[in-house]
Design a protein around this motif. Structure first.
Motif, PDB file in Angstrom:
ATOM      1  N   HIS A  15     -41.958 -67.504 -60.602  1.00 18.53           N
ATOM      2  CA  HIS A  15     -42.458 -66.243 -61.135  1.00 18.53           C
ATOM      3  C   HIS A  15     -41.530 -65.919 -62.305  1.00 18.53           C
ATOM      4  O   HIS A  15     -40.346 -65.684 -62.126  1.00 18.53           O
ATOM      5  CB  HIS A  15     -42.392 -65.125 -60.090  1.00 18.53           C
ATOM      6  CG  HIS A  15     -42.787 -63.793 -60.636  1.00 18.53           C
ATOM      7  ND1 HIS A  15     -42.452 -62.618 -60.002  1.00 18.53           N
ATOM      8  CD2 HIS A  15     -43.482 -63.434 -61.745  1.00 18.53           C
ATOM      9  CE1 HIS A  15     -42.935 -61.599 -60.695  1.00 18.53           C
ATOM     10  NE2 HIS A  15     -43.554 -62.073 -61.767  1.00 18.53           N
ATOM     11  N   ILE A  16     -42.096 -65.958 -63.497  1.00 17.62           N
ATOM     12  CA  ILE A  16     -41.348 -65.693 -64.722  1.00 17.62           C
ATOM     13  C   ILE A  16     -41.717 -64.296 -65.210  1.00 17.62           C
ATOM     14  O   ILE A  16     -42.891 -63.926 -65.207  1.00 17.62           O
ATOM     15  CB  ILE A  16     -41.715 -66.718 -65.827  1.00 17.62           C
ATOM     16  CG1 ILE A  16     -41.447 -68.149 -65.367  1.00 17.62           C
ATOM     17  CG2 ILE A  16     -41.024 -66.382 -67.144  1.00 17.62           C
ATOM     18  CD1 ILE A  16     -39.998 -68.509 -65.198  1.00 17.62           C
ATOM     19  N   HIS A  17     -40.723 -63.548 -65.637  1.00 16.03           N
ATOM     20  CA  HIS A  17     -41.001 -62.247 -66.253  1.00 16.03           C
ATOM     21  C   HIS A  17     -40.046 -62.060 -67.421  1.00 16.03           C
ATOM     22  O   HIS A  17     -38.901 -62.549 -67.406  1.00 16.03           O
ATOM     23  CB  HIS A  17     -40.887 -61.100 -65.242  1.00 16.03           C
ATOM     24  CG  HIS A  17     -39.596 -61.106 -64.474  1.00 16.03           C
ATOM     25  ND1 HIS A  17     -38.478 -60.450 -64.893  1.00 16.03           N
ATOM     26  CD2 HIS A  17     -39.273 -61.725 -63.317  1.00 16.03           C
ATOM     27  CE1 HIS A  17     -37.496 -60.647 -64.023  1.00 16.03           C
ATOM     28  NE2 HIS A  17     -37.958 -61.424 -63.061  1.00 16.03           N
ATOM     29  N   ALA A  18     -40.538 -61.412 -68.447  1.00 16.05           N
ATOM     30  CA  ALA A  18     -39.719 -61.148 -69.632  1.00 16.05           C
ATOM     31  C   ALA A  18     -40.139 -59.795 -70.191  1.00 16.05           C
ATOM     32  O   ALA A  18     -41.311 -59.441 -70.156  1.00 16.05           O
ATOM     33  CB  ALA A  18     -39.910 -62.242 -70.676  1.00 16.05           C
ATOM     34  N   ARG A  19     -39.153 -59.080 -70.710  1.00 13.91           N
ATOM     35  CA  ARG A  19     -39.399 -57.742 -71.231  1.00 13.91           C
ATOM     36  C   ARG A  19     -38.943 -57.673 -72.677  1.00 13.91           C
ATOM     37  O   ARG A  19     -38.021 -58.376 -73.085  1.00 13.91           O
ATOM     38  CB  ARG A  19     -38.611 -56.739 -70.397  1.00 13.91           C
ATOM     39  CG  ARG A  19     -38.884 -55.312 -70.754  1.00 13.91           C
ATOM     40  CD  ARG A  19     -38.036 -54.329 -70.022  1.00 13.91           C
ATOM     41  NE  ARG A  19     -37.666 -54.785 -68.703  1.00 13.91           N
ATOM     42  CZ  ARG A  19     -37.280 -53.991 -67.737  1.00 13.91           C
ATOM     43  NH1 ARG A  19     -37.204 -52.710 -67.917  1.00 13.91           N
ATOM     44  NH2 ARG A  19     -36.924 -54.465 -66.563  1.00 13.91           N
TER      45      ARG A  19
END
Length: 188
Positions: A15-19
């Protein structure tokens, strides 16, 4: 302070997340979302991977990626470097587009795999951006529930955990507002 070690092995799912930097927007126009998807495909030809689900919000994004042989770090570095160059050039900005390194969590169980997929697809709903998740254009959700081809994702693994009709069972799973442990899917 040293960086946290990322777990990496061939076939790992994340699960990749970037802001956006300072929680700023990373997508302003439809063309930005399209460019990110185009970049994903370009990088996939260099570092093959399977994209199970995605959702792009105004200031952050979520990906559910399964590696083949290339480390996730190579994949994400290439995607975000290319996108940052595009974004800064287009809007005449300087500096970081993303707030630090992307976040990643290894998915090592079926339950977590499905929980991540559900979480990603519910993101616009939980942010009160929409009422109907299927109408959000920057998510893989509508292709899942309408059982229509989306060239960016492969729903095979996700569908394999549901009874027929799989697209309807998946919709019920994602849209059900009961507690997570009450949701029904077929354990394998």
């Amino acid at each position: 302070m040293s960086r946290k070690y990322r777990i990496c092995y061939p076939g790992a799912t994340y699960h990749i997340h970037a802001r956006g930097n300072r929680r700023g927007a990373i997508f302003y126009e439809d063309s930005d979302y399209h460019y990110y998807l185009k970049t994903l495909e370009s990088v996939r030809s260099k570092y093959p991977f399977i994209l199970h689900s995605y959702c792009f919000m105004t200031n952050h994004l979520h990906l559910q990626i399964e590696t083949i042989t290339s480390p996730i770090s190579h994949i994400m570095k290439e995607i975000h470097a290319r996108y940052a160059i595009y974004f800064n050039h287009k809007y005449d900005f300087d500096g970081h587009v993303f707030q630090g390194r992307y976040g990643s969590k290894v998915i090592e169980s079926i339950h977590y795999f499905l929980t991540v997929s559900r979480y990603i697809h519910r993101n616009p709903l939980e942010a009160n951006m929409i009422i109907n998740m299927a109408e959000y254009p920057w998510s893989s959700y509508s292709s899942y529930i309408h059982n229509k081809k989306n060239p960016h994702i492969d729903p095979t693994r996700t569908y394999s955990y549901f009874k027929n009709p799989v697209h309807e069972q998946y919709r019920l799973y994602v849209e059900n507002e009961t507690k997570e442990d009450e949701l029904i899917w077929v354990p394998r």
